[in-house]
Each structure stands twice: as C-alpha cells, then as structure tokens.
Motif scaffolding. Structure first.
Motif, PDB file in Angstrom:
ATOM      1  N   ARG A 189     -12.806 -23.350 -13.796  1.00 12.21           N
ATOM      2  CA  ARG A 189     -11.901 -22.322 -13.269  1.00 12.21           C
ATOM      3  C   ARG A 189     -10.447 -22.771 -13.458  1.00 12.21           C
ATOM      4  N   ARG A 224     -17.943 -25.607 -11.895  1.00 12.67           N
ATOM      5  CA  ARG A 224     -17.236 -24.350 -11.578  1.00 12.67           C
ATOM      6  C   ARG A 224     -15.784 -24.634 -11.213  1.00 12.67           C
ATOM      7  N   ALA A 229      -9.407 -18.952  -6.192  1.00 12.96           N
ATOM      8  CA  ALA A 229      -9.447 -20.355  -6.595  1.00 12.96           C
ATOM      9  C   ALA A 229      -9.407 -21.256  -5.368  1.00 12.96           C
TER      10      ALA A 229
END
Length: 157
Positions: free
Chosen positions: A109, A105, A17
């Motif tokens: 996430r 994205r 991440a």
C-alpha cells in the motif's frame, strides 16, 4: 515544492492507510518493537527471503545492525531464520507465515504510489527522478550528521 511535499505527506497519512497500519503498528508495539523495525519488514517484502548480509546491503545498513533488528523481530514473531540449504553457515531470513499477509499489505500500500510514478516516467525521467531522491537523502544525512540538534544520522546503527 513545499506545497507538493505537504500533499505527499497528507496522502501518506490517508484515513484508509492509517487504519490499515494500526494493526501492524499495534502488533509491533505489543512485541516491544518500534518504528526502526518496520523498514526491515518492508525490505523482506521487497527482497526476501534473503541472508542477513544481503538484506543489510539492500537497506544500506551494517550487517550487525540488521542482524540485531532481525533477532528482535524473530523474538517478536515477525520473521523466521533458517539455515541456507547451500551454505549451512548462512541464515536465511523470511517473514513469519502468520504475519506475512499483513506485512505485505502494509508494504505494498505504501510502495504502490512510488511504483506507479516510476512506471509513468520514461527511462530518462526515471533516472533523473531517482537521482533527485538520492541527492535529497544524501543531503538529509549530511545535514543530520552536521547538526548537533538532530543528533546525527547513523547509517550503520
């Protein structure tokens, strides 16, 4: 509770991440923007394209604040504004096409664990879970407003 919060924060800062976020954060910084702009981008992933007033309501911020943030994001190349076809007085805000995939994205996430959690709960559990989070946020805002060392929390700025 403290152990659970620690695990949650460690999970949010996971290596993958973090690496994924570096590109977006780097672009945000290079455009002269900061962390306060990122929630607008996430709001557009969740709700966009939308008028500034609608985005402001979803974010619980004033339309003036969101308009300012959107203007800065537009100058930085992150969002586009175009007149509403039905009401030319209103401007519709959307993610800039060149940044859309990266921002999506990044947002999904971070939102995936929350979505999975809500899906795993039954209706009554989900209601209690959301009530608890709303209460936590309200108490944090109240404590921030009352604590001179925190500098206060402004919902409209």
């Amino acid at each position: 509770m403290v152990q659970i919060m620690g695990r949650m924060f460690r999970g949010m800062k996971g290596r993958r991440a973090h690496e994924e976020a570096e590109e977006l954060i780097g672009l945000v910084k290079a455009a002269g923007l900061g962390p306060r702009h990122v929630p607008v981008l996430i709001g557009l992933v969740l709700n966009g394209p939308v008028p500034v007033g609608v985005l402001a309501r979803h974010m619980a911020l004033s339309p003036a604040t969101v308009s300012q943030l959107v203007g800065e994001l537009q100058r930085g190349g992150f969002v586009d504004r175009r007149p509403d076809e039905r009401d030319r007085r209103r401007m519709i805000v959307s993610l800039h096409e060149e940044r859309r995939a990266l921002v999506e994205r990044f947002a999904w996430r971070r939102l995936r664990p929350l979505r999975m959690t809500l899906e795993a709960l039954g209706p009554a559990e989900r209601e209690h879970f959301l009530h608890g989070w709303r209460t936590l946020v309200e108490m944090m805002e109240r404590a921030g407003n009352d604590d001179p060392l925190c500098g206060g929390v402004s919902r409209g700025a």
